[in-house]
Design an enzyme around this catalytic site. Sequence first.
Site, PDB file in Angstrom:
ATOM      1  CB  SER A 100      -0.907   0.024   1.227  1.00  0.00           C
ATOM      2  OG  SER A 100      -1.836  -1.038   1.181  1.00  0.00           O
ATOM      3  CB  ALA A 123       1.815  -3.947  13.894  1.00  0.00           C
ATOM      4  N   GLY A 175       3.081  -0.784  10.069  1.00  0.00           N
ATOM      5  CA  GLY A 175       2.836   0.652  10.143  1.00  0.00           C
ATOM      6  C   GLY A 175       2.843   1.345   8.795  1.00  0.00           C
ATOM      7  CB  CYS A 227      -4.266  -1.056   7.541  1.00  0.00           C
ATOM      8  SG  CYS A 227      -2.877  -1.147   8.692  1.00  0.00           S
ATOM      9  CB  ILE A 238     -10.750 -11.093   5.314  1.00  0.00           C
ATOM     10  CG1 ILE A 238      -9.942 -12.347   5.638  1.00  0.00           C
ATOM     11  CG2 ILE A 238     -12.220 -11.369   5.193  1.00  0.00           C
ATOM     12  CD1 ILE A 238     -10.371 -13.074   6.918  1.00  0.00           C
ATOM     13  N   GLY A 254      -2.161 -15.845   7.645  1.00  0.00           N
ATOM     14  CA  GLY A 254      -1.721 -17.234   7.543  1.00  0.00           C
ATOM     15  C   GLY A 254      -2.859 -18.228   7.731  1.00  0.00           C
ATOM     16  N   GLY A 279      -6.509 -14.868   2.633  1.00  0.00           N
ATOM     17  CA  GLY A 279      -6.414 -15.273   4.028  1.00  0.00           C
ATOM     18  C   GLY A 279      -6.047 -16.748   4.130  1.00  0.00           C
TER      19      GLY A 279
END
Length: 302
Positions: free
Chosen positions: A46, A70, A72, A128, A189, A215, A241
Amino acid sequence: MGNLTTRVASLELANPLILASGIMGETGDSLLAVIEAGAGAVVTKSVGLEPRKGYGNPTLVELEDGYINAMGLPNPGIDAFREEMRVACGAKVPIIGSVFAATAEDFALLANRLQEYGAEAVELNLSCPHAKGLGMEIGVDPGAVEAIVKAVKGSISIPIFAKLTPNTNRLMEVAEAAVQGGADGIVAINTLRAMAIDIEARRPILSNKGGGLSGPALKPVGVRCIYDLHEAVGVPLIGVGGVETWQDALEYIMAGASAVQIGSAIGRKGLGVFAEINEGLSEYMERNRVKSLKELVGAAHE
Ligand code: DHB
Protein backbone atom coordinates in the site's frame (compact mmCIF):
# COMPACT_ATOMS: atom_id res chain seq x y z
CA MET A 1 -3.89 -29.03 -18.61
CA GLY A 2 -7.11 -27.56 -17.19
CA ASN A 3 -7.87 -24.00 -18.22
CA LEU A 4 -6.81 -21.84 -15.27
CA THR A 5 -7.73 -18.49 -16.79
CA THR A 6 -10.10 -16.33 -14.82
CA ARG A 7 -11.69 -12.93 -15.11
CA VAL A 8 -12.00 -10.36 -12.34
CA ALA A 9 -14.02 -7.38 -13.56
CA SER A 10 -12.22 -6.42 -16.81
CA LEU A 11 -8.94 -8.13 -15.84
CA GLU A 12 -8.16 -11.36 -17.68
CA LEU A 13 -5.72 -13.45 -15.64
CA ALA A 14 -3.72 -16.44 -16.88
CA ASN A 15 -4.33 -18.09 -13.50
CA PRO A 16 -6.27 -17.18 -10.32
CA LEU A 17 -3.28 -16.59 -8.03
CA ILE A 18 -2.60 -12.95 -7.14
CA LEU A 19 0.19 -11.67 -4.91
CA ALA A 20 -1.42 -10.14 -1.79
CA SER A 21 -0.48 -6.62 -0.75
CA GLY A 22 2.21 -6.22 1.89
CA ILE A 23 4.64 -8.96 0.94
CA MET A 24 7.18 -8.59 -1.86
CA GLY A 25 5.23 -5.67 -3.30
CA GLU A 26 7.64 -2.93 -2.20
CA THR A 27 9.82 -2.70 -5.31
CA GLY A 28 9.60 -3.24 -9.05
CA ASP A 29 12.18 -6.02 -8.79
CA SER A 30 10.36 -7.91 -6.04
CA LEU A 31 7.10 -7.68 -8.02
CA LEU A 32 8.91 -9.07 -11.08
CA ALA A 33 10.25 -11.99 -9.00
CA VAL A 34 6.69 -12.92 -7.99
CA ILE A 35 5.51 -12.67 -11.61
CA GLU A 36 8.41 -14.90 -12.63
CA ALA A 37 7.24 -17.43 -9.98
CA GLY A 38 3.87 -17.72 -11.76
CA ALA A 39 1.45 -15.19 -10.25
CA GLY A 40 -1.52 -14.28 -12.46
CA ALA A 41 -1.42 -10.69 -11.11
CA VAL A 42 0.38 -8.83 -8.33
CA VAL A 43 -0.69 -6.19 -5.79
CA THR A 44 1.80 -3.56 -4.62
CA LYS A 45 2.48 -2.72 -0.99
CA SER A 46 0.00 0.00 0.00
CA VAL A 47 1.27 3.43 -1.03
CA GLY A 48 0.31 6.77 0.51
CA LEU A 49 0.89 10.41 -0.39
CA GLU A 50 4.04 10.92 1.67
CA PRO A 51 7.00 8.68 2.57
CA ARG A 52 6.40 6.79 5.84
CA LYS A 53 8.94 4.89 7.91
CA GLY A 54 6.50 2.58 9.67
CA TYR A 55 6.79 1.28 13.23
CA GLY A 56 10.02 0.33 14.99
CA ASN A 57 10.98 -3.32 15.47
CA PRO A 58 9.68 -5.85 16.25
CA THR A 59 7.03 -5.65 13.51
CA LEU A 60 6.45 -9.37 12.99
CA VAL A 61 5.74 -12.37 15.23
CA GLU A 62 5.97 -15.84 13.73
CA LEU A 63 3.39 -18.34 15.04
CA GLU A 64 2.87 -22.02 14.31
CA ASP A 65 0.02 -21.29 11.92
CA GLY A 66 0.60 -17.74 10.77
CA TYR A 67 2.07 -14.36 11.56
CA ILE A 68 1.05 -11.31 13.54
CA ASN A 69 2.34 -8.12 11.92
CA ALA A 70 2.17 -4.40 12.48
CA MET A 71 4.50 -2.75 9.97
CA GLY A 72 2.84 0.65 10.14
CA LEU A 73 2.35 1.18 6.41
CA PRO A 74 6.01 1.85 5.54
CA ASN A 75 6.29 3.10 1.95
CA PRO A 76 8.32 5.57 -0.11
CA GLY A 77 5.35 7.80 -0.99
CA ILE A 78 3.54 8.07 -4.31
CA ASP A 79 6.17 10.21 -6.10
CA ALA A 80 9.03 7.79 -5.49
CA PHE A 81 6.80 4.82 -6.33
CA ARG A 82 6.69 5.86 -9.98
CA GLU A 83 10.08 4.23 -10.57
CA GLU A 84 9.02 0.91 -8.97
CA MET A 85 5.91 0.85 -11.17
CA ARG A 86 8.01 1.58 -14.26
CA VAL A 87 10.12 -1.52 -13.53
CA ALA A 88 7.16 -3.78 -12.68
CA CYS A 89 4.93 -2.70 -15.57
CA GLY A 90 7.41 -4.14 -18.07
CA ALA A 91 5.94 -7.58 -17.34
CA LYS A 92 2.86 -8.87 -19.16
CA VAL A 93 0.89 -9.48 -15.96
CA PRO A 94 -1.51 -6.94 -14.44
CA ILE A 95 -0.10 -4.79 -11.67
CA ILE A 96 -2.75 -3.81 -9.11
CA GLY A 97 -1.79 -0.70 -7.16
CA SER A 98 -2.77 -0.65 -3.48
CA VAL A 99 -3.43 2.73 -1.86
CA PHE A 100 -4.20 4.01 1.63
CA ALA A 101 -5.29 7.50 2.66
CA ALA A 102 -7.28 9.35 5.31
CA THR A 103 -9.72 11.10 2.97
CA ALA A 104 -11.72 10.32 -0.17
CA GLU A 105 -9.88 13.10 -2.05
CA ASP A 106 -6.48 11.61 -1.23
CA PHE A 107 -7.64 8.10 -2.21
CA ALA A 108 -8.77 9.54 -5.57
CA LEU A 109 -5.51 11.37 -6.12
CA LEU A 110 -3.38 8.31 -5.32
CA ALA A 111 -5.49 6.02 -7.51
CA ASN A 112 -5.17 8.46 -10.37
CA ARG A 113 -1.38 8.53 -10.03
CA LEU A 114 -1.17 4.73 -10.02
CA GLN A 115 -3.30 4.58 -13.15
CA GLU A 116 -0.92 7.08 -14.76
CA TYR A 117 2.02 4.84 -13.71
CA GLY A 118 0.49 1.86 -15.54
CA ALA A 119 -1.55 0.03 -12.88
CA GLU A 120 -4.35 -2.05 -14.46
CA ALA A 121 -6.52 -1.86 -11.32
CA VAL A 122 -6.39 -0.28 -7.88
CA GLU A 123 -7.02 -1.93 -4.54
CA LEU A 124 -8.28 0.40 -1.82
CA ASN A 125 -6.84 -0.47 1.58
CA LEU A 126 -9.92 0.04 3.75
CA SER A 127 -8.77 -2.55 6.23
CA CYS A 128 -5.32 -2.12 7.82
CA PRO A 129 -6.15 -3.05 11.44
CA HIS A 130 -3.78 -0.77 13.33
CA ALA A 131 -3.26 2.72 11.87
CA LYS A 132 -4.83 5.82 13.39
CA GLY A 133 -7.36 7.44 11.05
CA LEU A 134 -6.57 4.97 8.25
CA GLY A 135 -7.49 1.49 7.05
CA MET A 136 -10.24 -0.23 9.03
CA GLU A 137 -10.97 2.86 11.10
CA ILE A 138 -12.56 4.16 7.89
CA GLY A 139 -13.40 0.75 6.42
CA VAL A 140 -16.01 -0.20 9.04
CA ASP A 141 -18.17 2.82 8.16
CA PRO A 142 -20.42 2.09 5.15
CA GLY A 143 -21.01 5.80 4.46
CA ALA A 144 -17.29 6.59 4.41
CA VAL A 145 -16.54 3.57 2.21
CA GLU A 146 -19.20 4.55 -0.32
CA ALA A 147 -17.86 8.12 -0.46
CA ILE A 148 -14.27 6.94 -0.95
CA VAL A 149 -15.10 4.49 -3.72
CA LYS A 150 -17.27 7.10 -5.43
CA ALA A 151 -14.48 9.67 -5.36
CA VAL A 152 -12.00 7.15 -6.77
CA LYS A 153 -14.50 6.07 -9.43
CA GLY A 154 -14.68 9.67 -10.61
CA SER A 155 -10.91 9.92 -10.98
CA ILE A 156 -9.89 6.73 -12.84
CA SER A 157 -11.13 4.39 -15.57
CA ILE A 158 -9.42 1.14 -14.41
CA PRO A 159 -11.26 -1.30 -12.07
CA ILE A 160 -11.51 -0.56 -8.35
CA PHE A 161 -11.22 -3.35 -5.79
CA ALA A 162 -12.17 -2.58 -2.18
CA LYS A 163 -10.16 -4.62 0.35
CA LEU A 164 -12.31 -5.08 3.43
CA THR A 165 -11.73 -6.02 7.05
CA PRO A 166 -13.21 -8.98 8.93
CA ASN A 167 -12.95 -6.94 12.16
CA THR A 168 -16.59 -5.84 12.05
CA ASN A 169 -20.08 -7.25 12.23
CA ARG A 170 -21.04 -5.01 9.29
CA LEU A 171 -18.99 -6.63 6.51
CA MET A 172 -22.02 -7.14 4.25
CA GLU A 173 -23.21 -3.55 4.70
CA VAL A 174 -19.72 -2.22 4.02
CA ALA A 175 -19.43 -4.40 0.89
CA GLU A 176 -22.83 -3.23 -0.35
CA ALA A 177 -21.75 0.38 0.25
CA ALA A 178 -18.55 -0.20 -1.74
CA VAL A 179 -20.57 -1.63 -4.63
CA GLN A 180 -23.02 1.27 -4.38
CA GLY A 181 -20.03 3.63 -4.67
CA GLY A 182 -18.91 1.85 -7.83
CA ALA A 183 -16.49 -0.89 -6.71
CA ASP A 184 -15.76 -3.41 -9.48
CA GLY A 185 -14.73 -6.13 -7.03
CA ILE A 186 -14.39 -6.92 -3.33
CA VAL A 187 -11.21 -8.30 -1.77
CA ALA A 188 -11.76 -10.17 1.51
CA ILE A 189 -10.20 -10.42 3.99
CA ASN A 190 -7.39 -8.41 5.57
CA THR A 191 -5.78 -9.55 8.82
CA LEU A 192 -7.67 -10.18 12.07
CA ARG A 193 -6.77 -7.95 15.04
CA ALA A 194 -4.37 -9.92 17.22
CA MET A 195 -1.62 -9.74 19.85
CA ALA A 196 1.21 -11.88 21.24
CA ILE A 197 2.80 -11.37 24.67
CA ASP A 198 6.41 -11.96 25.71
CA ILE A 199 5.87 -13.73 29.04
CA GLU A 200 9.39 -13.07 30.31
CA ALA A 201 9.22 -9.34 29.56
CA ARG A 202 5.51 -9.27 30.50
CA ARG A 203 4.86 -7.00 27.53
CA PRO A 204 3.29 -7.29 24.05
CA ILE A 205 5.98 -8.40 21.58
CA LEU A 206 5.19 -5.98 18.75
CA SER A 207 6.39 -2.41 19.14
CA ASN A 208 2.87 -1.29 18.20
CA LYS A 209 1.49 -3.79 20.77
CA GLY A 210 -1.47 -4.86 18.57
CA GLY A 211 -1.15 -6.28 15.06
CA GLY A 212 -2.95 -8.33 12.43
CA LEU A 213 -3.08 -12.12 12.17
CA SER A 214 -2.42 -13.71 8.77
CA GLY A 215 -1.72 -17.23 7.54
CA PRO A 216 -3.52 -20.61 7.77
CA ALA A 217 -5.32 -19.74 11.04
CA LEU A 218 -7.27 -17.17 9.03
CA LYS A 219 -8.53 -19.38 6.22
CA PRO A 220 -11.90 -20.55 7.61
CA VAL A 221 -12.77 -16.96 8.52
CA GLY A 222 -11.94 -15.77 5.01
CA VAL A 223 -13.84 -18.61 3.33
CA ARG A 224 -16.94 -17.79 5.38
CA CYS A 225 -16.71 -14.10 4.46
CA ILE A 226 -16.41 -14.91 0.75
CA TYR A 227 -19.32 -17.37 0.96
CA ASP A 228 -21.54 -14.73 2.57
CA LEU A 229 -20.35 -11.98 0.20
CA HIS A 230 -21.21 -14.19 -2.79
CA GLU A 231 -24.82 -14.19 -1.63
CA ALA A 232 -24.84 -10.48 -0.74
CA VAL A 233 -23.16 -8.68 -3.65
CA GLY A 234 -23.07 -9.14 -7.40
CA VAL A 235 -19.48 -8.08 -8.15
CA PRO A 236 -16.45 -10.39 -8.53
CA LEU A 237 -14.77 -11.48 -5.29
CA ILE A 238 -11.09 -12.02 -4.55
CA GLY A 239 -10.44 -14.34 -1.60
CA VAL A 240 -7.48 -13.82 0.70
CA GLY A 241 -6.41 -15.27 4.03
CA GLY A 242 -4.34 -18.39 4.63
CA VAL A 243 -4.15 -19.80 1.11
CA GLU A 244 -1.18 -22.20 1.11
CA THR A 245 -2.32 -25.18 -0.96
CA TRP A 246 -4.46 -25.84 -4.06
CA GLN A 247 -7.12 -27.22 -1.75
CA ASP A 248 -7.22 -23.87 0.11
CA ALA A 249 -7.53 -21.99 -3.19
CA LEU A 250 -10.39 -24.27 -4.28
CA GLU A 251 -12.28 -23.70 -1.03
CA TYR A 252 -12.22 -19.95 -1.68
CA ILE A 253 -13.18 -20.43 -5.34
CA MET A 254 -16.09 -22.72 -4.51
CA ALA A 255 -17.21 -20.22 -1.85
CA GLY A 256 -17.41 -17.63 -4.62
CA ALA A 257 -13.98 -16.14 -5.32
CA SER A 258 -12.93 -15.59 -8.94
CA ALA A 259 -9.30 -15.35 -7.79
CA VAL A 260 -7.32 -15.70 -4.56
CA GLN A 261 -4.42 -13.76 -3.10
CA ILE A 262 -1.32 -15.27 -1.56
CA GLY A 263 0.81 -13.52 1.07
CA SER A 264 1.98 -15.31 4.22
CA ALA A 265 2.44 -18.60 2.32
CA ILE A 266 5.41 -17.03 0.53
CA GLY A 267 7.12 -16.51 3.88
CA ARG A 268 6.26 -20.03 5.05
CA LYS A 269 6.83 -22.02 1.83
CA GLY A 270 8.76 -19.80 -0.59
CA LEU A 271 7.86 -18.49 -4.04
CA GLY A 272 7.41 -22.05 -5.37
CA VAL A 273 3.93 -21.93 -3.81
CA PHE A 274 2.51 -20.25 -6.96
CA ALA A 275 3.60 -23.05 -9.33
CA GLU A 276 2.63 -25.72 -6.79
CA ILE A 277 -0.93 -24.40 -6.37
CA ASN A 278 -1.44 -23.86 -10.11
CA GLU A 279 -0.30 -27.41 -10.80
CA GLY A 280 -2.60 -28.82 -8.10
CA LEU A 281 -5.57 -26.88 -9.47
CA SER A 282 -4.87 -28.06 -12.97
CA GLU A 283 -4.60 -31.71 -11.89
CA TYR A 284 -7.83 -31.46 -9.88
CA MET A 285 -9.61 -30.11 -12.95
CA GLU A 286 -8.30 -32.92 -15.14
CA ARG A 287 -9.29 -35.58 -12.59
CA ASN A 288 -12.79 -34.11 -12.35
CA ARG A 289 -13.18 -33.25 -16.04
CA VAL A 290 -13.61 -29.57 -15.30
CA LYS A 291 -12.78 -27.66 -18.48
CA SER A 292 -12.63 -24.17 -17.04
CA LEU A 293 -11.93 -22.89 -13.55
CA LYS A 294 -14.84 -20.48 -14.04
CA GLU A 295 -17.23 -23.46 -13.66
CA LEU A 296 -16.05 -23.85 -10.06
CA VAL A 297 -16.58 -20.25 -8.92
CA GLY A 298 -19.36 -20.36 -6.33
CA ALA A 299 -19.89 -24.12 -6.82
CA ALA A 300 -20.47 -24.61 -3.08
CA HIS A 301 -23.71 -22.60 -3.36
CA GLU A 302 -25.39 -24.88 -5.92
C1 DHB B 1 -0.09 -2.92 7.18
C2 DHB B 1 -0.86 -3.98 7.61
C3 DHB B 1 -2.06 -4.27 6.98
O1 DHB B 1 -2.88 -5.31 7.35
C4 DHB B 1 -2.48 -3.48 5.93
O2 DHB B 1 -3.64 -3.73 5.33
C5 DHB B 1 -1.71 -2.44 5.51
C6 DHB B 1 -0.52 -2.17 6.13
C7 DHB B 1 1.18 -2.54 7.81
O3 DHB B 1 1.38 -2.80 8.99
O4 DHB B 1 2.03 -1.94 7.11
